[in-house]
Motif scaffolding. Sequence first.
Motif, PDB file in Angstrom:
ATOM      1  N   ALA A  39      -5.352   3.091  -3.052  1.00  0.00           N
ATOM      2  CA  ALA A  39      -5.360   1.981  -3.237  1.00  0.00           C
ATOM      3  C   ALA A  39      -5.543   1.267  -1.811  1.00  0.00           C
ATOM      4  O   ALA A  39      -6.099   0.586  -0.958  1.00  0.00           O
ATOM      5  N   ARG A  40      -4.448   1.972  -0.771  1.00  0.00           N
ATOM      6  CA  ARG A  40      -4.640   1.759   0.672  1.00  0.00           C
ATOM      7  C   ARG A  40      -6.176   1.497   1.334  1.00  0.00           C
ATOM      8  O   ARG A  40      -6.344   1.066   1.737  1.00  0.00           O
ATOM      9  N   TRP A  45       0.929  -1.493   0.092  1.00  0.00           N
ATOM     10  CA  TRP A  45      -0.347  -0.055  -0.125  1.00  0.00           C
ATOM     11  C   TRP A  45       1.313   1.193  -0.203  1.00  0.00           C
ATOM     12  O   TRP A  45       0.765   2.716  -0.697  1.00  0.00           O
ATOM     13  N   LEU A  46       2.191   1.471   0.454  1.00  0.00           N
ATOM     14  CA  LEU A  46       2.476   2.891   0.430  1.00  0.00           C
ATOM     15  C   LEU A  46       3.803   2.535  -0.821  1.00  0.00           C
ATOM     16  O   LEU A  46       4.094   3.932  -1.308  1.00  0.00           O
ATOM     17  N   ALA A 102     -10.369  -1.555   2.767  1.00  0.00           N
ATOM     18  CA  ALA A 102     -11.575  -1.800   3.441  1.00  0.00           C
ATOM     19  C   ALA A 102     -12.109  -3.304   3.114  1.00  0.00           C
ATOM     20  O   ALA A 102     -13.456  -3.554   3.978  1.00  0.00           O
ATOM     21  N   MET A 103     -11.197  -4.305   3.078  1.00  0.00           N
ATOM     22  CA  MET A 103     -11.883  -5.441   2.171  1.00  0.00           C
ATOM     23  C   MET A 103     -11.843  -6.151   2.958  1.00  0.00           C
ATOM     24  O   MET A 103     -12.182  -7.021   3.437  1.00  0.00           O
ATOM     25  N   LEU A 145      -7.756  -9.627  -4.823  1.00  0.00           N
ATOM     26  CA  LEU A 145      -6.885  -8.831  -3.705  1.00  0.00           C
ATOM     27  C   LEU A 145      -5.664  -9.624  -3.989  1.00  0.00           C
ATOM     28  O   LEU A 145      -4.421  -9.568  -3.891  1.00  0.00           O
ATOM     29  N   LEU A 146      -5.722 -11.094  -2.451  1.00  0.00           N
ATOM     30  CA  LEU A 146      -4.325 -11.228  -2.174  1.00  0.00           C
ATOM     31  C   LEU A 146      -3.563 -11.359  -3.541  1.00  0.00           C
ATOM     32  O   LEU A 146      -1.832 -11.789  -4.132  1.00  0.00           O
ATOM     33  N   LYS A 147      -3.914 -12.538  -4.509  1.00  0.00           N
ATOM     34  CA  LYS A 147      -3.307 -12.807  -6.368  1.00  0.00           C
ATOM     35  C   LYS A 147      -2.982 -11.691  -6.605  1.00  0.00           C
ATOM     36  O   LYS A 147      -1.840 -11.593  -6.936  1.00  0.00           O
ATOM     37  N   ARG A 148      -3.284 -10.619  -6.164  1.00  0.00           N
ATOM     38  CA  ARG A 148      -3.301  -9.335  -7.483  1.00  0.00           C
ATOM     39  C   ARG A 148      -2.033  -8.715  -6.634  1.00  0.00           C
ATOM     40  O   ARG A 148      -1.425  -8.255  -7.834  1.00  0.00           O
TER      41      ARG A 148
END
Length: 458
Positions: free
Chosen positions: A360-361, A353-354, A366-367, A398-401
């Motif tokens: 994006a963060r 996220w940084l 929020a998911m 999301l984790l895969k991306r």
Amino acid sequence: MPTKPDMRKTAAPADASGGTQAEVPAETASGPGASGAAESLVEVTGLKVHFPLRGGLFQRGTAAVKAVDGVSFSLRKGEVLGLVGESGSGKTTLGRTLLGLNRATAGVIQYRGHDIATLRESQLRPLRRRLQMIFQDPHASLNPTMDIATAVGHPLLVHKIVTDRDERRRKVAETLERVGLSPAELFMDKYPSDLSGGQKQRAVMARAIIAGPELLVADEPISMLDMSVRAKILQLFLDLRNDLDLTYVYVTHDLASAKFFCDRIAIMYLGRIVEIGTTAEIFANPRHPYTKALLGAIPDPEKAKVPRNLPRGEVPDAVLPPQGCAFHPRCPVAVASCGWEVRDLGALLERHWLAAGEDARVAESAMFGRPEELTVAGPRQILLTPAKHTTAPALVDLLKRVREKTSDDPFWRGVTACEVRGGRAYVAFAEGKDPQLRVVSATEKTEAPVSVACHLVE
């Protein structure tokens, strides 16, 4: 830094370990102790120093800061052993515990038939004259209300070595001359405020050696001195060793001074020794990634523009150290068995996220329905709860991306599963192992082996 004099004793071999880690076999030794020429002065086995934490006046917790967490090594008479590491690595605590200034939680510190780890203060007092410490700050080490003659001669009075005042003053003058405060008459009646930083450190050294010690623990003795006098103080340490047959434990974060001063170097990280060997071998062929990082951080004016591969982040919390290899969250070459856990996923997302930016963060964080799940220490698997406005498959996607964007991060080498299970996102990691110190062969340049705690070496 001046060239190390040839009179320095031959470096002793690596023969240390942490906790239950393997000792270096005696037959592999070289240097002073190889043929029995140098006796073992201190034997440390499985030493632990934990400082308990208290939550409040009426709360009793079991949490503790694991300042030293299973350290073993042998210190030979006449050698200089350097304890090197970042702040928080436990090197100062280890040095103080060797002298009984900190109480050991577990383990053995064998010195001349005494286990210092178990002695009470009244039992330690007769040994104090043989075991001395030089502290980091020479300004705070001297009583500002005592003149130098009184301060330096105080150990003679405390240990009842010299009770006659005139004889004590003569002994003080002789010791001041030995440490370079000459002529002694100019310094004896002065107060600490009248001396420079280098002169104060010389006075502190005089006080440490006046009672005839055998072992000196020097805790960052030059870090608060001007650059112009640091090399002179280190040279004085070496001269005193040769003249008085002293043994040193040198605590420092500065590998450059350790190279000049030490026979052997023990690299400490989060309360444990991760690599130990002769100074020549450590510098010629560092094995542990942390050792390589420390060597890479040494300033080199000729390579000022060369990028440095320094470890990311800071030393982890010693209350809840990482699983497996404690260095793995910062290690650029960590492997699956290094001990990845749930909180490492949280750290990876923070790095992602940084780089991705604030929008994006906000959107991606929020998911996660329960963000605190990403900070859990210890577990190797977890079921992540999706937020109400999303689903488990979306969370897994999301984790895969994130994995695609951070595929070069060592973290992903430890991930064994990332899938949907029972309405939540399931993430699991390979089983981690705590690497033990193991003897590895020396290079062709040196003959003494080193011991390293790293899965890559195994």
